[in-house]
Each structure stands twice: as C-alpha cells, then as structure tokens.
Design an enzyme around this catalytic site. Structure first.
Site, short mmCIF file in Angstrom:
data_model
loop_
_atom_site.label_atom_id
_atom_site.label_comp_id
_atom_site.label_asym_id
_atom_site.label_seq_id
_atom_site.Cartn_x
_atom_site.Cartn_y
_atom_site.Cartn_z
N CYS A 1 -33.36 -12.96 65.96
CA CYS A 1 -32.18 -13.25 65.15
C CYS A 1 -31.35 -14.39 65.72
CB CYS A 1 -31.32 -12.00 65.02
SG CYS A 1 -31.02 -11.17 66.58
N GLU B 1 -26.45 -6.36 60.98
CA GLU B 1 -26.78 -7.69 61.48
C GLU B 1 -27.84 -8.24 60.54
OE1 GLU B 1 -29.72 -9.72 63.90
OE2 GLU B 1 -28.78 -8.47 65.45
#
Length: 506
Positions: A282, A245
């Site tokens: 994020c 990620e």
C-alpha cells in the site's frame, strides 16, 4: 456445502480445500460468542490482556516454519519476505503488550469535586473502555502483518475487544492456521472462548458487518471493497465506525539538488522500492516527480537499467494479475505517457513484468494517474525552474495518500520547507531522503492519511491504533467500589491527569 481453497499464484493451480463458506447462522453464533467474551475480557483487566498478547507472540513464533511454508504456497512470496513479515507480526503483539501495561492509552483523567469559576463541580473520572467485538478483514498482500495475526487483531485485543476475522480468499490455509494458533494460545491462558473467531466467504463478511454484536470494522483492501462494506454499515440500525485503509499513490518528489547529488542512487532505490513484495504494498511509490534536464535523465536511466534486471514478479491472485495487465496496457497506450523500461518477461501463473513509464507535468490531469497494484511506477518530469509550482500542480491531480516522499539536496533547506508545506495536507507520513515501503511499528508511527488512503483520523499501525477500538466513559460522583482500578484514588501505576495536571506513573 461450498468449500474454500487457495491458488498457487506461481502456477495458477488450485490448492486443497481448507474450509467451507461460513453460513449466516454460523456467523450469528460466532458474534454471540464474541459478545459474551467481551464482558469477560474487560473484567479480566488490561494486565491479563498484556499477558495474553505475549502468549500469542510466543505461540506464533513456535509455529514460524509452518506459517511460512503455508503462506509461501498461497502467496508466492519468498521465505525471506515472509520471515521478515512474521518477525514484525510477533513484535507487534509484544509491542501492544507494552502499550497495555504502560496504561497511558486509557487517557485516565480525574477532576475532583471542587469550586470553579462556573460554580461547584462534581467529581468526574474519565477513561477509555473497549468498544466491543470487532470485525477484521485480512489483506491479500500481508498474510501475517495485516491479516488474521495482524495489527488490527493485536490492537483490538489490546483494547479489550474480541475479534472475528474475515479470512482473505488469497490465503485461506494461512488464515485458518493463524486462527488456530491464536485460538489455542488464548485457551491455554484461560481467555474467554469467544475471544477469536473466523469466517470465510464474501457473504459471511457482509453478514459479519451487519450483525448487531459487531461494534467496529478494521479493513485493509481496495477502495471498492471498502465502499461495499460502508454500504452494509449504512443498512444497520446502529451505525458503527469503519476503519479502512483503501487506496494510495504515494508520490515521491526529487528536487534538482537531489537529482544532481545522487540521481543514479535514487533511480536504483526507486526500482527496489516498487518491486518489494512484487509492488503489492500500500506504500509503493506510484508516481515520481523528477526534474527535467541531464541530472534527471541520469536518474531515469539508472531506474531503466535497474528495472531491466528485475525478474518476473508473481502477483497474489488472478484479480490483481488481470487488473495490473489491463491497467499497464492502458497506460502504455496513452499518447502522453510512454514506457521507458520493463523487467524480464512474465512466466507461468500470475507473473508479470515490472514496468517503468514516463510523462510530463503538463500531461497530467485528474484521474490520469491512479493506483496500480503491482511493480510499476510513472516518472513525471517537471521544470527545475518552477519546482514548487510544478509539484503542487502535479499533486493537485492526484488522490491523497498514506505517504509522500521528498528527496532533497543539502543546500535546499528553503525548498524543503516549501515542499513539506505542499505535501503535509495530502499525506499521513512524510519521508525524507528514503522510500515509503516499510512501515515501522512504533509509538510515533502513522499509517493513515486523508481520503481515499483512509477514512479515519486514527492510524492502523503504531501505539495509537488501539484508539480505534475504545470509547470514552465518565463516572460522576461514583462510589470508589464501582470505579475501574485505574480511576481509583490510590492508583499510581499509570500516567493520569489529575485536576488538569499530568502525573507520571510511579
């Protein structure tokens, strides 16, 4: 011997050393132990792993106060934020215990021997089995939920794969304490000795990924960090999957109807979202598309007023602090982008002021807006007469993301469908009339998206995160004595597909 110590980001002062840099030889010993543990962990079966996951959850909960106190000192996050994250982490272990007991994740499939239009078919039995030891790289911004105690760890153990964590340099004491809790809890239920391991230092992380015993990598971090590990994987004689990620802008689109109906509320909610965790999430919205005109003006004014009251935000480490400071200055110098709001002035340590910028769709170009980690976002104004065209033009200049958010009005069903079609290829999760910060752990969750948000078709949050650490195997005409229990004729405890028909568990 080089020692590892954290830094208090609120003051910039160094903390006491907690570990030493792991040597290449020590990495090799840990991976050998994990390799040996993999066989035993699989032999013990999925119900043992479910009990292990429950034991881990209980052990973490027992040390809640110690974990929060240690993480607070190393991250600057307040107790409420850390407490909520730890609650999520405990839930995540128990959630995966339920996933394992359910057994559907195995995709157990039995095709009995029979005659088919292609001719005789042998007896075929298929299921998913553990991939082997996994390297997990802890994230800076979630000292619990995406680090040693995080979802990669929980899902890998659920799959039956031992893990070795590369501790993040922003919270080494939290990482060490977390590891000790896992190790001791595993030992208490007689889990194999190499089920958990931990390494410290950049070189150790590279050694870990390069080791032949490691069969997959789970990574949450920067795009550059992910690319560096992919280069290491490229030097291996045996390629392995890398689940990263990496980077995400997470656009928010506000339609004319939404701006007219509740623009001020959206503006205030936007600032709350970009300052959650000091903007170091994020899923933080990095760009917000707002219609031009009076309704959009009210939204921007509400956001400007809200950001003015935001206190100085403490960032996790010097690298994030420096990058945020340099990147926001660079954005502010652009002739096409102007600063329209700022929070209270920064204090000591790695603290910064929250910032709000504004520009237009016409000013955007490839690379003009990139991810900036921290409490900042850019409002992009567009003509309400060409919403879908303007949104498409803006998103074409951005990298793909973990999320995309649509704020729409009650009379805009056609426009909502149009915009959904625009954002769906560009994101892994589409949010309606909310904000993307906050990722629930559930069976239906997706925390992934097209490159560069992730490089995987599998999610890192939710039940199917377990799929990353499994591989399929088919047994052909096998004697029942060698078959896993879940593929034997008398197994009815899990869902299975038999001769093409899905059978539910008893």
């Amino acid at each position: 011997m080089t020692t590892i110590a954290g830094i208090d980001p609120r003051t910039g002062a160094a903390l006491a050393p907690v570990a030493h840099v792991t040597t290449t030889e020590e990495v090799a010993r840990l991976t050998a132990a994990a390799d040996a543990a993999a066989t035993d962990l699989r032999r013990l079966g999925r119900l043992f792993r479910a009990d292990l996951l429950d034991a881990l959850a209980g052990a973490v909960e027992e040390r809640r106060d110690d974990l929060i106190r240690t993480a607070s000192q190393e991250t600057g996050f307040n107790d409420a934020k850390l407490g909520g994250e730890l609650t999520r982490t405990v839930f995540q272990f128990r959630f995966f215990a339920d996933v394992v007991r359910d057994g559907g994740y195995l995709e157990a499939t039995v095709d009995p021997a029979s005659d088919t239009p292609m001719g005789p078919r042998p007896d075929l039995r298929r299921m998913l089995v553990p991939i082997g030891p996994v390297a997990v790289f802890g994230a800076s911004n979630f000292p619990f939920a995406f680090s040693v105690l995080g979802g990669d760890t929980a899902s890998a153990i659920a799959a039956g794969s031992p893990i070795i964590v590369k501790a993040h340099s922003s919270h080494p004491a939290t990482s060490q304490l977390s590891f000790e809790i896992l190790r001791d809890a595993a030992a208490a239920v007689c889990s194999p000795a190499g089920t958990f391991g931990i390494v410290f230092g950049t070189r150790a992380g590279a050694d870990l990924v390069a080791d032949a015993s490691i069969k997959a990598v789970g990574f949450t971090g920067s795009l550059n960090g992910g690319k560096a590990l992919l280069e290491v994987i490229g030097t291996r004689s045996e390629p392995i999957p890398f689940y990263g990620e990496l980077s995400s802008i997470n656009p928010v689109i506000v339609t004319p109807g939404a701006a007219a109906e509740r623009g001020a509320d959206i503006g205030r909610g936007l600032i709350a979202s970009i300052t959650t965790g000091s903007g170091q999430l994020c899923t933080k919205p990095g760009l917000v598309l707002v219609p031009a005109g009076a309704d959009g003006d009210r939204l921007v004014e509400a956001a400007r007023s809200a950001v003015a009251g935001v206190p100085a935000q403490t960032l996790l480490n010097e690298r994030i602090y420096t990058t945020y400071s340099e990147d926001t200055v660079a954005v502010g110098r652009s002739r096409e982008i102007r600063q329209v709001g700022t929070g209270r002035p920064a204090g000591e340590g790695f603290s910064v002021a929250a910032k709000l910028f504004e520009t237009t769709v016409e000013a955007l170009g490839d690379g003009v807006i990139d991810e900036i980690f921290g409490p900042v976002t850019v409002v992009v104004r567009f003509s309400a007469d060409s919403t879908t065209t303007s949104v498409t033009r803006a998103l074409d200049t951005l990298s793909h993301s973990l999320t995309a958010t649509l704020h729409t009005g009650p009379e805009e069903s056609d426009l909502t469908r149009e915009l959904t079609a625009v954002v769906e290829p560009r994101a892994g999760r589409v949010i309606y009339n909310g904000f993307p910060t906050g990722v629930a752990v559930s069976w239906a969750q997706t925390h992934g998206g097209p490159w560069p948000s992730t490089n995987s078709i599998h999610t890192s949050v939710g039940a199917t995160a377990i799929r990353r650490f499994l591989r399929p195997i088919t047994f052909q005409d096998a004697p029942e004595s060698v078959l896993p229990e879940e593929l034997r004729d008398n197994c009815t405890q899990i869902p299975r597909r038999i001769d093409g028909v899905l059978r539910v568990a008893d």
